[in-house]
Design a protein around this motif. Structure first.
Motif, PDB file in Angstrom:
ATOM      1  N   GLY A  80       0.688  -1.237  -0.356  1.00 33.98           N
ATOM      2  CA  GLY A  80      -0.041  -0.317  -0.130  1.00 33.98           C
ATOM      3  C   GLY A  80       0.598   1.206   0.219  1.00 33.98           C
ATOM      4  N   LEU A  81       2.098   1.547  -0.240  1.00 34.28           N
ATOM      5  CA  LEU A  81       3.530   2.044  -0.325  1.00 34.28           C
ATOM      6  C   LEU A  81       3.618   2.548  -1.680  1.00 34.28           C
ATOM      7  CD1 LEU A  81       4.203   4.525   2.047  1.00 34.28           C
ATOM      8  CD2 LEU A  81       6.383   2.367   1.735  1.00 34.28           C
ATOM      9  N   PHE A  82       2.678   3.639  -2.098  1.00 35.78           N
ATOM     10  CA  PHE A  82       3.073   4.259  -3.650  1.00 35.78           C
ATOM     11  C   PHE A  82       4.729   4.982  -3.847  1.00 35.78           C
ATOM     12  CE2 PHE A  82      -1.509   4.259  -4.246  1.00 35.78           C
ATOM     13  CZ  PHE A  82      -2.197   2.748  -3.152  1.00 35.78           C
ATOM     14  N   LEU A  83       5.673   4.072  -4.124  1.00 41.34           N
ATOM     15  CA  LEU A  83       7.068   5.015  -3.998  1.00 41.34           C
ATOM     16  C   LEU A  83       6.916   4.783  -5.592  1.00 41.34           C
ATOM     17  CD1 LEU A  83       8.622   3.565  -0.625  1.00 41.34           C
ATOM     18  CD2 LEU A  83       7.337   5.617  -1.182  1.00 41.34           C
ATOM     19  N   VAL A  84       6.971   3.971  -6.231  1.00 43.46           N
ATOM     20  CA  VAL A  84       7.542   4.018  -7.347  1.00 43.46           C
ATOM     21  C   VAL A  84       7.718   5.825  -8.017  1.00 43.46           C
ATOM     22  CG1 VAL A  84       6.829   3.481 -10.039  1.00 43.46           C
ATOM     23  CG2 VAL A  84       6.414   1.998  -8.274  1.00 43.46           C
ATOM     24  N   VAL A  87       6.063   0.492 -15.036  1.00 40.48           N
ATOM     25  CA  VAL A  87       6.578  -0.690 -13.371  1.00 40.48           C
ATOM     26  C   VAL A  87       4.628  -0.155 -13.137  1.00 40.48           C
ATOM     27  CG1 VAL A  87       7.003  -0.471 -11.279  1.00 40.48           C
ATOM     28  CG2 VAL A  87       8.804   0.259 -13.268  1.00 40.48           C
ATOM     29  N   ASN A  88       4.121  -1.730 -12.977  1.00 32.96           N
ATOM     30  CA  ASN A  88       3.434  -1.854 -11.568  1.00 32.96           C
ATOM     31  C   ASN A  88       3.415  -2.536 -10.051  1.00 32.96           C
ATOM     32  OD1 ASN A  88       0.655  -3.964 -11.940  1.00 32.96           O
ATOM     33  ND2 ASN A  88       1.844  -5.288 -11.049  1.00 32.96           N
ATOM     34  N   GLY A  89       3.640  -1.127  -9.661  1.00 29.81           N
ATOM     35  CA  GLY A  89       3.962  -0.797  -8.619  1.00 29.81           C
ATOM     36  C   GLY A  89       2.953  -1.473  -7.907  1.00 29.81           C
ATOM     37  N   ALA A  90       2.460  -0.327  -6.626  1.00 29.39           N
ATOM     38  CA  ALA A  90       1.924  -1.152  -4.806  1.00 29.39           C
ATOM     39  C   ALA A  90       0.248  -0.282  -5.465  1.00 29.39           C
ATOM     40  CB  ALA A  90       1.645  -0.822  -4.263  1.00 29.39           C
ATOM     41  N   ALA A  91       0.328   0.367  -6.474  1.00 26.12           N
ATOM     42  CA  ALA A  91      -0.970   1.144  -6.413  1.00 26.12           C
ATOM     43  C   ALA A  91      -2.139   0.540  -7.935  1.00 26.12           C
ATOM     44  CB  ALA A  91      -0.317   2.973  -7.322  1.00 26.12           C
ATOM     45  N   ASN A  92      -0.751  -0.584  -8.777  1.00 24.47           N
ATOM     46  CA  ASN A  92      -1.081  -1.278 -10.034  1.00 24.47           C
ATOM     47  C   ASN A  92      -2.160  -1.741  -8.768  1.00 24.47           C
ATOM     48  OD1 ASN A  92       0.817   0.619 -10.897  1.00 24.47           O
ATOM     49  ND2 ASN A  92      -0.023   0.152 -12.737  1.00 24.47           N
ATOM     50  N   HIS A  93      -1.789  -2.619  -8.492  1.00 20.03           N
ATOM     51  CA  HIS A  93      -1.723  -3.592  -7.542  1.00 20.03           C
ATOM     52  C   HIS A  93      -3.169  -3.848  -6.666  1.00 20.03           C
ATOM     53  CE1 HIS A  93      -1.589  -8.162  -7.522  1.00 20.03           C
ATOM     54  NE2 HIS A  93      -1.527  -8.438  -6.168  1.00 20.03           N
ATOM     55  N   THR A  94      -3.148  -2.681  -6.263  1.00 21.16           N
ATOM     56  CA  THR A  94      -4.296  -1.956  -5.100  1.00 21.16           C
ATOM     57  C   THR A  94      -5.053  -1.920  -5.920  1.00 21.16           C
ATOM     58  OG1 THR A  94      -3.209  -1.068  -3.454  1.00 21.16           O
ATOM     59  CG2 THR A  94      -5.308  -0.891  -3.631  1.00 21.16           C
ATOM     60  N   VAL A  95      -5.048  -1.263  -7.382  1.00 26.40           N
ATOM     61  CA  VAL A  95      -5.886  -1.276  -7.932  1.00 26.40           C
ATOM     62  C   VAL A  95      -7.237  -2.802  -8.535  1.00 26.40           C
ATOM     63  CG1 VAL A  95      -7.151  -1.151 -10.453  1.00 26.40           C
ATOM     64  CG2 VAL A  95      -5.760   1.195  -9.103  1.00 26.40           C
ATOM     65  N   HIS A  96      -5.858  -4.114  -8.605  1.00 29.85           N
ATOM     66  CA  HIS A  96      -5.963  -5.001  -9.075  1.00 29.85           C
ATOM     67  C   HIS A  96      -7.037  -5.554  -8.011  1.00 29.85           C
ATOM     68  CE1 HIS A  96      -6.130  -9.410 -10.811  1.00 29.85           C
ATOM     69  NE2 HIS A  96      -5.118  -9.399  -9.507  1.00 29.85           N
TER      70      HIS A  96
END
Length: 273
Positions: A211-215, A223-232
């Motif tokens: 849950g830390l969007f550091l990209v 890059v498929n970071g935490a923000a993208n995976h949170t959406v998933h």
């Protein structure tokens, strides 16, 4: 994996567990040792990465989200530790084939015609290859005839913590890890590079659940970071990728988190700016 097998044999199994009459290269002994190493090592790697991420990186404000489940961390850990021994069964079979010499793993960098440059190229190709396969396996697991049987348990955690990173149904967990193991039967790779990638892959899996969007802003489209995976986790049918957004863009499943999460809930706003 034979590096770990030899190390644990010398350090522990030979002096304390097995009789001298049971040779260390006996298939059954190797299978038992590999199963123990995979389970104990995998659990320790998962718990150490997830614990560090949870206390040092995870945004605990996310636990206020209405979709966060009561006692979620406990449930994520319990499900993972139940699943890992089952995932290990087919995984150990592949490790066993590696140890017996059926893979394309090698010991010396000198065995590669381009030396260290080839190792760097192998690293890049490994990431690209596994990212492609995981995308399609992950998307397959979302098919309506498959999803409820295997992948749905992972989506119990709609607002995941780092402890959800390995909380998969055993079939789901093995299928999504299979590309890493398949690679070494298709392409040459140094044994230490393989072990290093194993650790890095597990750390990355933890990071996209923190849950830390550091990209960095310049890399967010790629890059498929935490923000993208949170959406998933929230919307299911988007952002199946593991490392990059490339295959989501090709497959028409990319959803920009900066628009969707801003519209959905104010809890994400400061994290996406």
């Amino acid at each position: 994996m034979d590096i770990l097998l030899d190390y644990t044999d010398q350090l522990f199994f030979t002096p304390y567990i097995y009789p001298d009459t049971w040779k260390k290269d006996e298939p059954l002994r190797q299978l038992i040792n590999l199963y123990l190493i995979t389970n104990i090592g995998g659990a320790l790697l998962y718990l150490s990465c997830a614990t560090a991420s949870y206390f040092l990186l995870f945004d605990h404000k996310l636990k206020k989200h209405p979709l966060y489940i009561k006692d979620q961390v406990k449930l994520e850990i319990q499900y993972t530790l139940w699943s890992v021994p089952w995932i290990s069964l087919p995984t150990v079979a592949l490790f066993f084939l590696e140890v017996r010499g059926y893979s394309k793993l090698y010991d010396q960098v000198e065995q590669s015609p381009l030396g260290w440059m080839k190792e760097l190229a192998n690293f890049v190709f490994f990431v690209l290859f596994t990212d492609m396969l995981i995308y399609w396996i992950h998307r397959f697991l979302h098919h309506r005839t498959i999803y409820k049987h295997f992948h749905k348990p992972h989506h119990t955690w709609k607002v995941p913590t780092p402890f959800a990173s390995h909380a998969f149904h055993p079939v789901d967990g093995f299928l999504q890890s299979a590309p890493y193991h398949i690679y070494v039967f298709l392409f040459p790779l140094h044994k230490m590079t393989y072990l290093g990638l194993y650790v890095i892959v597990n750390m990355w899996s933890t990071s996209i659940h923190d849950g830390l969007f550091l990209v960095p802003k310049v890399l967010k489209p790629v890059v498929n970071g935490a923000a993208n995976h949170t959406v998933h986790h929230l919307y299911f049918d988007f952002n199946y990728g593991q490392y990059f957004t490339l295959w989501d863009r090709i497959g028409g499943s990319y959803l920009d988190p900066s628009t969707k999460l801003l519209d959905e809930n104010s809890i994400w706003k400061n994290k996406l700016k």
